[in-house]
Scaffold this active site. Structure first.
Site, PDB file in Angstrom:
ATOM      1  N   LYS A  69     -20.546  42.776  25.572  1.00  0.00           N
ATOM      2  CA  LYS A  69     -20.336  42.962  27.015  1.00  0.00           C
ATOM      3  C   LYS A  69     -21.612  42.493  27.707  1.00  0.00           C
ATOM      4  CE  LYS A  69     -21.158  45.172  30.223  1.00  0.00           C
ATOM      5  NZ  LYS A  69     -21.817  44.519  31.389  1.00  0.00           N
ATOM      6  N   GLU A  92     -32.550  50.094  23.735  1.00  0.00           N
ATOM      7  CA  GLU A  92     -33.806  49.451  24.114  1.00  0.00           C
ATOM      8  C   GLU A  92     -33.876  49.571  25.626  1.00  0.00           C
ATOM      9  OE1 GLU A  92     -36.078  47.118  25.641  1.00  0.00           O
ATOM     10  OE2 GLU A  92     -35.257  45.359  24.622  1.00  0.00           O
ATOM     11  N   CYS A 115     -38.811  43.709  29.933  1.00  0.00           N
ATOM     12  CA  CYS A 115     -39.142  45.127  29.713  1.00  0.00           C
ATOM     13  C   CYS A 115     -40.466  45.293  28.993  1.00  0.00           C
ATOM     14  CB  CYS A 115     -38.008  45.821  28.974  1.00  0.00           C
ATOM     15  SG  CYS A 115     -37.447  44.864  27.592  1.00  0.00           S
ATOM     16  N   GLU A 173     -41.388  50.873  36.309  1.00  0.00           N
ATOM     17  CA  GLU A 173     -41.425  49.436  36.081  1.00  0.00           C
ATOM     18  C   GLU A 173     -41.282  48.691  37.403  1.00  0.00           C
ATOM     19  OE1 GLU A 173     -38.093  48.968  33.387  1.00  0.00           O
ATOM     20  OE2 GLU A 173     -39.165  47.469  32.242  1.00  0.00           O
TER      21      GLU A 173
HETATM   22  P1  ADP Z   1     -30.557  46.524  34.853  1.00  0.00           P
HETATM   23  O1  ADP Z   1     -31.190  47.530  35.746  1.00  0.00           O
HETATM   24  O2  ADP Z   1     -31.489  45.703  34.073  1.00  0.00           O
HETATM   25  O3  ADP Z   1     -29.453  45.718  35.486  1.00  0.00           O
HETATM   26  P2  ADP Z   1     -28.603  48.177  33.576  1.00  0.00           P
HETATM   27  O4  ADP Z   1     -28.956  49.284  32.658  1.00  0.00           O
HETATM   28  O5  ADP Z   1     -27.981  48.517  34.875  1.00  0.00           O
HETATM   29  O6  ADP Z   1     -29.946  47.374  33.722  1.00  0.00           O
HETATM   30  O7  ADP Z   1     -27.665  47.120  32.853  1.00  0.00           O
HETATM   31  C1  ADP Z   1     -27.831  46.668  31.552  1.00  0.00           C
HETATM   32  C2  ADP Z   1     -26.464  46.409  30.945  1.00  0.00           C
HETATM   33  O8  ADP Z   1     -25.748  47.632  30.939  1.00  0.00           O
HETATM   34  C3  ADP Z   1     -25.592  45.442  31.741  1.00  0.00           C
HETATM   35  O9  ADP Z   1     -24.762  44.726  30.833  1.00  0.00           O
HETATM   36  C4  ADP Z   1     -24.748  46.359  32.573  1.00  0.00           C
HETATM   37  O10 ADP Z   1     -23.518  45.778  32.960  1.00  0.00           O
HETATM   38  C5  ADP Z   1     -24.518  47.488  31.594  1.00  0.00           C
HETATM   39  N1  ADP Z   1     -24.163  48.789  32.208  1.00  0.00           N
HETATM   40  C6  ADP Z   1     -24.584  49.307  33.365  1.00  0.00           C
HETATM   41  N2  ADP Z   1     -23.993  50.496  33.588  1.00  0.00           N
HETATM   42  C7  ADP Z   1     -23.189  50.751  32.522  1.00  0.00           C
HETATM   43  C8  ADP Z   1     -22.304  51.814  32.143  1.00  0.00           C
HETATM   44  N3  ADP Z   1     -22.126  52.880  32.915  1.00  0.00           N
HETATM   45  N4  ADP Z   1     -21.629  51.697  30.973  1.00  0.00           N
HETATM   46  C9  ADP Z   1     -21.793  50.628  30.183  1.00  0.00           C
HETATM   47  N5  ADP Z   1     -22.615  49.600  30.486  1.00  0.00           N
HETATM   48  C10 ADP Z   1     -23.295  49.646  31.633  1.00  0.00           C
END
Ligand code: ADP
Length: 479
Positions: free
Chosen positions: A172, A248, A282, A383
């Site tokens: 995903k 991570e 990161c 960060e």
């Molecule tokens: P960033 O702040 O770097 O965008 P996120 O943690 O929001 O980091 O996103 C990292 C990954 O996690 C992306 O692929 C995002 O679509 C996914 N993601 C964000 N929220 C969820 C969730 N509730 N469940 C599963 N995946 C998620």
């Protein structure tokens, strides 16, 4: 350009036909539309991965290794189109994108080799009539949830070791950068990975896809790279099916320069660590701690190095720093700079957000040095994810280590010294999963990358990643 999802070897759209746009962060140009999938398509992808698992795990290791090797070769042969696509959807300069593709391929190459070395053990039994054999077996279907800052390498780093040991995968990708993931899916198919071994599901809203992954007991391991906040959500979801996790999460890397450091090397290390991907990694140096006696000299040399950076979009040949990914990212950086200034820090260079020329979005942050940064300011607590260097001066080694460890995060830390004893002492004292000692670029395919504390757990890279995707089983044999 592939704009459909890869499920069970077929290129498919969302069941509803819905799509969402992917845009270039430098220009806001729409590059393509990709399927807006959710629960139904995720379930299909898990079905496909589960169906492929028995056949894939049963292959002799060298037969799993061969298509992985071809995948790595294909990535290297097609660096240019892959890098161009990556730059366009992510914003990083083309030279960096090429580097990312090579780096991404290095994980596949490593895993292709390591596939042949997933060894078990024999353990001496306590009685003459027994033998104890330890098997390492693939966990099953693995899901990879990946971020936008490394749209290619974060995927290969997760799935290559999983595939090597016999797992199958559902990927995903981040909603900002799905095109690089789909391009990789095409290469997986062309490399000869059987249908269903790698499946890719894109969606505008990650939550239902994530929920579907954790709701299905066939998904045995989820590997996630992203924010600590989302990591917590996933940990809670993982409780339902006791799904294994690698997380991570966010970092907050200290970069310590001691008075006995080689200052030119320290500046070069900081430039590499801080400005790669416009500060959006990161493991970026996020808090720069400089010993008082050499601080003025260090800042002067750093300013000289920063003067050589050039803001620009991916296709500008001179660009070394691209745009931030979106307006929220820009707002966060502006907040950090404003907060530091309000608290008494001064901007020594940069400090503003610009559009380098007509037609480009106002998302380019000038490389910035903040001097006089004190503990408690926003940029010392979270960060920044932008090209900002906050400088804090310290007096003693003990103070530097205390400041460096004064955070809930523990991914990467850096320090520069020429004192051999100090090198060992400080490396041991830093509460981080990755330490660059006189090294600003520690990431590599053969080393176990990962964090401690709120930066997560699990390791990616090397044999350790392969082990993370296996279960140990011991067989106690009576003769
Ligand atoms: P960033 O702040 O770097 O965008 P996120 O943690 O929001 O980091 O996103 C990292 C990954 O996690 C992306 O692929 C995002 O679509 C996914 N993601 C964000 N929220 C969820 C969730 N509730 N469940 C599963 N995946 C998620």
């Amino acid at each position: 350009m592939h704009t459909r999802n890869l499920i069970g070897g077929e290129w498919v759209g969302a069941e509803s036909g819905a799509v969402f746009p992917v845009r270039n962060p430098a220009t806001d140009e729409t590059l393509a539309e990709v399927p807006d999938c959710g629960t139904t398509e995720t379930a299909r992808a898990i079905d496909a991965a589960a169906a492929a698992f028995e056949g894939w795990r049963a292959l002799p290791a060298h037969e799993r290794s061969a298509p992985l090797r071809r995948l790595s070769d294909l990535m290297l042969a097609e660096v240019e189109p892959l890098a161009t696509l990556l730059s366009r959807e992510q914003g990083k300069p083309l030279a960096e994108a090429r580097g990312e593709i090579r780096y991404g391929a290095s994980f596949v190459e490593w895993a292709a080799e390591e596939a042949k070395r997933v060894y078990g053990e024999t353990i001496p039994a306590s009685t003459p009539g027994k033998r104890i054999v330890v098997l390492r077996q693939p966990v099953g279907v693995v899901a990879a949830i990946t971020p936008w800052n490394f749209p290619n390498a974060m995927i290969t780093r997760k799935i290559a070791p999983a595939l090597a040991v016999g797992c199958t995968a559902v990927v995903k990708p981040a909603e900002q950068t799905p095109l690089s993931a789909l391009a990789l899916g095409d290469l997986c198919a062309r490399a000869g990975l059987p249908a269903g071994v790698v499946n890719i599901v894109t969606g505008r809203d990650p939550a239902p896809i994530g929920a579907a992954l954790f709701a299905d007991p066939r998904v045995r391991h989820v590997s996630f790279t992203g924010s600590t906040e989302v990591g917590r959500v996933l940990m809670r979801q993982a409780a339902a099916n006791i799904t294994r996790l690698s997380l991570e999460l966010g970092g907050h890397a200290p970069f310590i320069v001691f008075e006995d450091a080689d200052l030119d090397k320290a500046v070069a290390g900081l430039m590499a660590s801080k400005f790669r991907n416009a500060g959006q990694t990161c493991i970026c140096a996020n808090r720069v701690l400089v010993q008082e006696s050499i601080a003025d000299e260090f800042v002067a040399r750093l300013r000289g190095a920063i003067a050589g950076l050039q803001l620009g979009p991916w296709d500008s040949p001179d660009a070394t720093v691209g745009p931030l990914i979106d307006d929220d990212a820009v707002a966060k950086v502006e907040r950090h700079i404003a907060d530091a200034r309000a608290g008494g820090a001064s901007v020594r260079t940069g400090g503003t957000v610009i559009s380098p020329r007509a037609g480009l979005a106002r998302r380019f942050v000038e490389p910035t040095i903040l001097e006089g940064v004190k503990p408690g300011m926003l940029c010392t607590r979270e960060e920044t994810f932008g090209p900002v260097v906050p400088i804090t001066r310290f007096a003693t080694e003990a103070e530097a280590v205390r400041l460096a460890n004064d955070t809930p995060f523990g991914l990467a830390a850096y320090f520069y010294t020429r004192d051999a004893s100090r090198l060992i002492r400080v490396a041991e004292a830093l509460e981080y999963g990755v330490v660059g000692a006189n090294d600003g670029a520690p990431s590599t395919a053969q080393a176990p990358f990962g964090g401690v504390k709120h930066s997560g757990f699990g390791r990616e890279g090397g044999k350790h990643a392969c082990q993370d995707y296996t279960e140990l089983k011991y067989v106690s044999i009576g003769l």
